[in-house]
Motif scaffolding. Sequence first.
Motif, PDB file in Angstrom:
ATOM      1  N   LYS A 183      16.072  -1.524 -30.360  1.00 20.89           N
ATOM      2  CA  LYS A 183      16.773  -1.441 -31.641  1.00 20.89           C
ATOM      3  C   LYS A 183      15.950  -1.988 -32.809  1.00 20.89           C
ATOM      4  O   LYS A 183      16.442  -2.735 -33.650  1.00 20.89           O
ATOM      5  N   VAL A 184      14.699  -1.598 -32.872  1.00 15.78           N
ATOM      6  CA  VAL A 184      13.837  -2.029 -33.972  1.00 15.78           C
ATOM      7  C   VAL A 184      14.226  -1.263 -35.232  1.00 15.78           C
ATOM      8  O   VAL A 184      14.422  -0.043 -35.206  1.00 15.78           O
ATOM      9  N   THR A 185      14.323  -1.976 -36.349  1.00 16.84           N
ATOM     10  CA  THR A 185      14.678  -1.331 -37.619  1.00 16.84           C
ATOM     11  C   THR A 185      13.594  -1.494 -38.677  1.00 16.84           C
ATOM     12  O   THR A 185      13.557  -0.718 -39.632  1.00 16.84           O
ATOM     13  N   THR A 186      12.719  -2.499 -38.540  1.00 18.29           N
ATOM     14  CA  THR A 186      11.700  -2.742 -39.562  1.00 18.29           C
ATOM     15  C   THR A 186      10.363  -3.084 -38.914  1.00 18.29           C
ATOM     16  O   THR A 186      10.291  -3.538 -37.766  1.00 18.29           O
ATOM     17  N   VAL A 187       9.312  -2.898 -39.681  1.00 15.18           N
ATOM     18  CA  VAL A 187       7.979  -3.293 -39.242  1.00 15.18           C
ATOM     19  C   VAL A 187       7.915  -4.796 -39.026  1.00 15.18           C
ATOM     20  O   VAL A 187       7.229  -5.288 -38.114  1.00 15.18           O
ATOM     21  N   GLU A 188       8.661  -5.555 -39.826  1.00 19.24           N
ATOM     22  CA  GLU A 188       8.637  -7.011 -39.717  1.00 19.24           C
ATOM     23  C   GLU A 188       9.124  -7.490 -38.354  1.00 19.24           C
ATOM     24  O   GLU A 188       8.650  -8.519 -37.839  1.00 19.24           O
ATOM     25  N   GLN A 189      10.057  -6.780 -37.740  1.00 19.92           N
ATOM     26  CA  GLN A 189      10.512  -7.171 -36.409  1.00 19.92           C
ATOM     27  C   GLN A 189       9.393  -7.010 -35.378  1.00 19.92           C
ATOM     28  O   GLN A 189       9.254  -7.823 -34.467  1.00 19.92           O
ATOM     29  N   VAL A 190       8.586  -5.977 -35.543  1.00 18.60           N
ATOM     30  CA  VAL A 190       7.437  -5.789 -34.656  1.00 18.60           C
ATOM     31  C   VAL A 190       6.408  -6.890 -34.901  1.00 18.60           C
ATOM     32  O   VAL A 190       5.837  -7.443 -33.952  1.00 18.60           O
ATOM     33  N   GLU A 191       6.179  -7.218 -36.157  1.00 21.41           N
ATOM     34  CA  GLU A 191       5.238  -8.298 -36.468  1.00 21.41           C
ATOM     35  C   GLU A 191       5.723  -9.625 -35.891  1.00 21.41           C
ATOM     36  O   GLU A 191       4.913 -10.446 -35.438  1.00 21.41           O
ATOM     37  N   ALA A 192       7.041  -9.851 -35.900  1.00 24.93           N
ATOM     38  CA  ALA A 192       7.582 -11.071 -35.301  1.00 24.93           C
ATOM     39  C   ALA A 192       7.318 -11.099 -33.801  1.00 24.93           C
ATOM     40  O   ALA A 192       6.984 -12.152 -33.236  1.00 24.93           O
ATOM     41  N   MET A 193       7.440  -9.954 -33.156  1.00 23.07           N
ATOM     42  CA  MET A 193       7.152  -9.883 -31.721  1.00 23.07           C
ATOM     43  C   MET A 193       5.675 -10.144 -31.452  1.00 23.07           C
ATOM     44  O   MET A 193       5.321 -10.830 -30.482  1.00 23.07           O
ATOM     45  N   VAL A 194       4.808  -9.625 -32.301  1.00 24.86           N
ATOM     46  CA  VAL A 194       3.374  -9.891 -32.165  1.00 24.86           C
ATOM     47  C   VAL A 194       3.111 -11.393 -32.255  1.00 24.86           C
ATOM     48  O   VAL A 194       2.356 -11.962 -31.459  1.00 24.86           O
ATOM     49  N   ALA A 195       3.734 -12.046 -33.233  1.00 22.34           N
ATOM     50  CA  ALA A 195       3.542 -13.492 -33.403  1.00 22.34           C
ATOM     51  C   ALA A 195       4.019 -14.257 -32.172  1.00 22.34           C
ATOM     52  O   ALA A 195       3.370 -15.217 -31.724  1.00 22.34           O
ATOM     53  N   LEU A 196       5.152 -13.833 -31.590  1.00 15.66           N
ATOM     54  CA  LEU A 196       5.638 -14.490 -30.381  1.00 15.66           C
ATOM     55  C   LEU A 196       4.672 -14.301 -29.219  1.00 15.66           C
ATOM     56  O   LEU A 196       4.432 -15.231 -28.443  1.00 15.66           O
ATOM     57  N   CYS A 197       4.115 -13.109 -29.097  1.00 13.12           N
ATOM     58  CA  CYS A 197       3.139 -12.855 -28.030  1.00 13.12           C
ATOM     59  C   CYS A 197       1.946 -13.795 -28.151  1.00 13.12           C
ATOM     60  O   CYS A 197       1.445 -14.319 -27.148  1.00 13.12           O
ATOM     61  N   GLU A 198       1.506 -14.020 -29.375  1.00 21.50           N
ATOM     62  CA  GLU A 198       0.378 -14.918 -29.592  1.00 21.50           C
ATOM     63  C   GLU A 198       0.721 -16.345 -29.162  1.00 21.50           C
ATOM     64  O   GLU A 198      -0.097 -17.038 -28.542  1.00 21.50           O
ATOM     65  N   VAL A 199       1.939 -16.783 -29.466  1.00 19.91           N
ATOM     66  CA  VAL A 199       2.364 -18.129 -29.072  1.00 19.91           C
ATOM     67  C   VAL A 199       2.444 -18.230 -27.549  1.00 19.91           C
ATOM     68  O   VAL A 199       1.973 -19.210 -26.948  1.00 19.91           O
ATOM     69  N   PHE A 200       3.056 -17.229 -26.922  1.00 23.95           N
ATOM     70  CA  PHE A 200       3.157 -17.247 -25.457  1.00 23.95           C
ATOM     71  C   PHE A 200       1.774 -17.309 -24.822  1.00 23.95           C
ATOM     72  O   PHE A 200       1.545 -18.070 -23.869  1.00 23.95           O
ATOM     73  N   GLU A 201       0.847 -16.507 -25.319  1.00 27.88           N
ATOM     74  CA  GLU A 201      -0.495 -16.484 -24.734  1.00 27.88           C
ATOM     75  C   GLU A 201      -1.180 -17.835 -24.859  1.00 27.88           C
ATOM     76  O   GLU A 201      -1.797 -18.320 -23.903  1.00 27.88           O
ATOM     77  N   GLU A 202      -1.045 -18.452 -26.004  1.00 27.64           N
ATOM     78  CA  GLU A 202      -1.687 -19.753 -26.217  1.00 27.64           C
ATOM     79  C   GLU A 202      -1.087 -20.818 -25.322  1.00 27.64           C
ATOM     80  O   GLU A 202      -1.805 -21.582 -24.665  1.00 27.64           O
ATOM     81  N   ARG A 203       0.241 -20.874 -25.237  1.00 28.61           N
ATOM     82  CA  ARG A 203       0.895 -21.964 -24.531  1.00 28.61           C
ATOM     83  C   ARG A 203       0.989 -21.747 -23.025  1.00 28.61           C
ATOM     84  O   ARG A 203       1.132 -22.712 -22.262  1.00 28.61           O
TER      85      ARG A 203
END
Length: 422
Positions: A183-203
């Motif tokens: 249920k993605v509605t905006t590009v910003e939601q995808v960017e938020a998921m990208v940011a979460l992926c980066e955090v998961f990878e680091e931690r």
Amino acid sequence: MATLTAADLAAVDTRLAGTDTLLSTEYPGDDGTRQPVHTLYVPADRFDLELSATFGAAAAQAVAEAGGTVALAHTVGLGHLAEELAPLVDAKLAAEPIEDLRLDFEDGYGARPDAEEDADAVLAAERVAAAVAAGVAPAFIGIRFKCFEEPTRHRGIRTLDLFLTTLAGVGPLPDGLVLTLPKVTTVEQVEAMVALCEVFEERLGLPAGRLRFEVQMETPQLIIAADGSVPVATLLHRAQHRVSALHYGTYDYSASLQIAAAHQSMEHPAADYAKQVMQVAVAETGVRLSDGSTNVIPVGDPDHVRDAWKLHARLVRRSLERGYYQGWDLHAAQLPTRYLATYAFYREGFAAAARRLDAYLHGDDATIMDEPATARALARFVVRGLGCGAITASEAVEATGAEPAELIHLAHPKLVTADKEA
């Protein structure tokens, strides 16, 4: 004597440097890896190590009740290939009934108490790890968590967190791990998921770029935004190459357009428009496409079962003809028609494709002069047929005069070039 100098050519190179970078980084082409022909959705708490075998047995039982695979092929209009398809489909249902499995924490799971979903997220990760270790997991497996709209955002992220943290704590992440953002509605939601992926990878100590995800196309806002732009194209290039696929959501998208429930379908003109926009957006990006599902399930009254099977087989074929090589399934009884229709598509086109590939590779037929782009398309067709089991390796070699590796190289020349450069 030439007019242009080396300086003139260098000036053109400088002018087009940005284009060269764009094409090489944003349009790398398909990477040549296997794409599953379907994704099967099950509520997350239903998954256990026996699920694939259970679904395979249920599919085989449904076929038996229909009089066998040959009879079912006749039922869905594939009688001309029935004897050819039956042993292949029977073998598929026995060996690999599910190619891609999604443990659903969204619509198929519903809203439950936080403690219950927390426990199920941890259990899902433990069971996925155990299934992979035991060799009984589908080649592709993962979860669909709740969407990033405000009411469900924190719940969805927590489920994702618990699943990934537990899975990473057991051992290396499965090669076929798939995460689905719905249920993605905006590009910003995808960017938020990208940011979460980066955090998961680091931690979690994961390699950078390890986590990728599918985007479910279920809202019209991704087709045309408020400013008139086409966000589905934009999000692919703002996701840092983490979007692996776009999956069309038949019913949420149709409902958003206020299409009456009786007319919501994968073949509605509104669905075709959305999917054509998606198709153009992903062209040469390496991002895969998946069609949606039909919710008409082949169970119950025999007449309904027959009609549901015919509908499903026709819709699978329709998607394939339109360049959508994957779709959703929702029930074990849809698996037989998924493979019957898919295998028929590849086998019906195989002889002609193989003949043209043989002519292209070996120059034996002067009546066919295919261009390299067409040869690539022919090779991709055969490679996809090989990947799902519709065509055997021996058949491909005999008909084309080329080994599967040679066909893969022809189908994906950018991949071969990158290998050589590495």
